[in-house]
Design an enzyme around this catalytic site. Sequence first.
Site, mmCIF file in Angstrom:
data_model
loop_
_atom_site.group_PDB
_atom_site.id
_atom_site.type_symbol
_atom_site.label_atom_id
_atom_site.label_comp_id
_atom_site.label_asym_id
_atom_site.label_seq_id
_atom_site.Cartn_x
_atom_site.Cartn_y
_atom_site.Cartn_z
ATOM 1 N N ARG A 18 -9.162 -27.477 0.594
ATOM 2 C CA ARG A 18 -9.308 -26.364 -0.249
ATOM 3 C C ARG A 18 -8.688 -25.810 -0.826
ATOM 4 N NH1 ARG A 18 -14.071 -23.258 0.809
ATOM 5 N NH2 ARG A 18 -12.914 -21.357 1.068
ATOM 6 N N ASN A 41 -18.523 -22.931 -10.083
ATOM 7 C CA ASN A 41 -17.247 -23.424 -9.259
ATOM 8 C C ASN A 41 -17.351 -24.490 -9.191
ATOM 9 O OD1 ASN A 41 -18.262 -23.133 -7.150
ATOM 10 N ND2 ASN A 41 -16.750 -21.257 -6.660
ATOM 11 N N GLU A 78 -21.531 -29.044 7.914
ATOM 12 C CA GLU A 78 -21.682 -29.476 6.748
ATOM 13 C C GLU A 78 -22.107 -31.299 6.522
ATOM 14 O OE1 GLU A 78 -20.547 -25.877 4.464
ATOM 15 O OE2 GLU A 78 -19.426 -27.546 4.535
ATOM 16 N N HIS A 101 -17.406 -28.098 -3.903
ATOM 17 C CA HIS A 101 -18.033 -27.264 -2.408
ATOM 18 C C HIS A 101 -16.860 -27.838 -2.086
ATOM 19 C CE1 HIS A 101 -19.144 -25.646 1.361
ATOM 20 N NE2 HIS A 101 -19.404 -26.859 1.787
HETATM 21 P P1 IDP Z 1 -16.341 -20.850 -1.636
HETATM 22 O O1 IDP Z 1 -17.425 -22.672 -1.281
HETATM 23 O O2 IDP Z 1 -15.000 -21.174 -2.308
HETATM 24 O O3 IDP Z 1 -16.023 -21.062 -0.049
HETATM 25 P P2 IDP Z 1 -18.648 -18.953 -0.627
HETATM 26 O O4 IDP Z 1 -17.461 -17.526 -0.557
HETATM 27 O O5 IDP Z 1 -17.929 -19.436 0.519
HETATM 28 O O6 IDP Z 1 -16.713 -19.446 -1.547
HETATM 29 O O7 IDP Z 1 -19.009 -19.099 -1.392
HETATM 30 C C1 IDP Z 1 -20.141 -19.730 -1.991
HETATM 31 C C2 IDP Z 1 -20.194 -20.045 -2.989
HETATM 32 O O8 IDP Z 1 -21.568 -18.858 -3.520
HETATM 33 C C3 IDP Z 1 -19.082 -19.850 -4.536
HETATM 34 O O9 IDP Z 1 -18.759 -21.579 -4.155
HETATM 35 C C4 IDP Z 1 -20.022 -19.911 -5.203
HETATM 36 O O10 IDP Z 1 -20.355 -20.740 -6.253
HETATM 37 C C5 IDP Z 1 -20.933 -18.694 -4.971
HETATM 38 N N1 IDP Z 1 -20.809 -17.329 -4.807
HETATM 39 C C6 IDP Z 1 -19.828 -16.615 -3.950
HETATM 40 N N2 IDP Z 1 -19.835 -15.408 -4.877
HETATM 41 C C7 IDP Z 1 -20.586 -15.311 -5.703
HETATM 42 C C8 IDP Z 1 -20.890 -14.009 -6.169
HETATM 43 O O11 IDP Z 1 -20.480 -13.681 -6.007
HETATM 44 N N3 IDP Z 1 -21.838 -14.338 -7.300
HETATM 45 C C9 IDP Z 1 -22.227 -15.352 -7.523
HETATM 46 N N4 IDP Z 1 -22.015 -16.849 -7.126
HETATM 47 C C10 IDP Z 1 -21.213 -16.521 -6.151
HETATM 48 MG MG MG Z 2 -16.909 -21.352 1.475
#
Ligand code: IDP
Ligand code: MG
Length: 152
Positions: free
Chosen positions: A87, A114, A128, A117
């Site tokens: 992470r 981004n 997962e 994952h």
């Molecule tokens: P993480 O990938 O850093 O664990 P999470 O909060 O688990 O982040 O969210 C999963 C994925 O959902 C994020 O990596 C991103 O691709 C998408 N995501 C999260 N929040 C948003 C948002 O507000 N708008 C669009 N996509 C989002």
């Molecule tokens: Mg996540």
Amino acid sequence: MTSERTFIAIKPDGVQRSLVGEILRRFERKGFKLVALKQLIPNKNLAENHYGVHRDRPFFSGLVDFITSGPVVAMVWEGEGVISSSRKLIGGTKPLEAEPGTIRGDFAINIGRNVIHGSDSPETAQFEIGLWFDASEINEWKQADQIWRVED
Ligand code: IDP
Ligand code: MG
């Protein structure tokens, strides 16, 4: 030493942008061990299960459409502390706030693109890995130079 495993996936944007080698390089040079790797286009069912915790969020359907839109490189990495360390290598969810030097900090500007994952806890990692991989796809092997990375 308690070794653990985590699930890492290069999302369709990372694959399309030819970042696969760069990302693998970062995990390899850190010293973690790759124990499973495949490329696949996830189906809707897999994507919805994977992001199930976000089912009620407004971005959920867009996220599922995006992750099923093209090839993903799915991996399992092994090593002591690999879940939380990954992470850190990945960086914060919002790329503009992710630290430079992290994958998202270096290669992304948008939360919906981004690049990568990584599992966020031991429970999530176990879930997962089981969702994306058959037990037979995960290899147990010994790194020849492990003694130069990890103390006995
Ligand atoms: P993480 O990938 O850093 O664990 P999470 O909060 O688990 O982040 O969210 C999963 C994925 O959902 C994020 O990596 C991103 O691709 C998408 N995501 C999260 N929040 C948003 C948002 O507000 N708008 C669009 N996509 C989002
Ligand atoms: Mg996540």
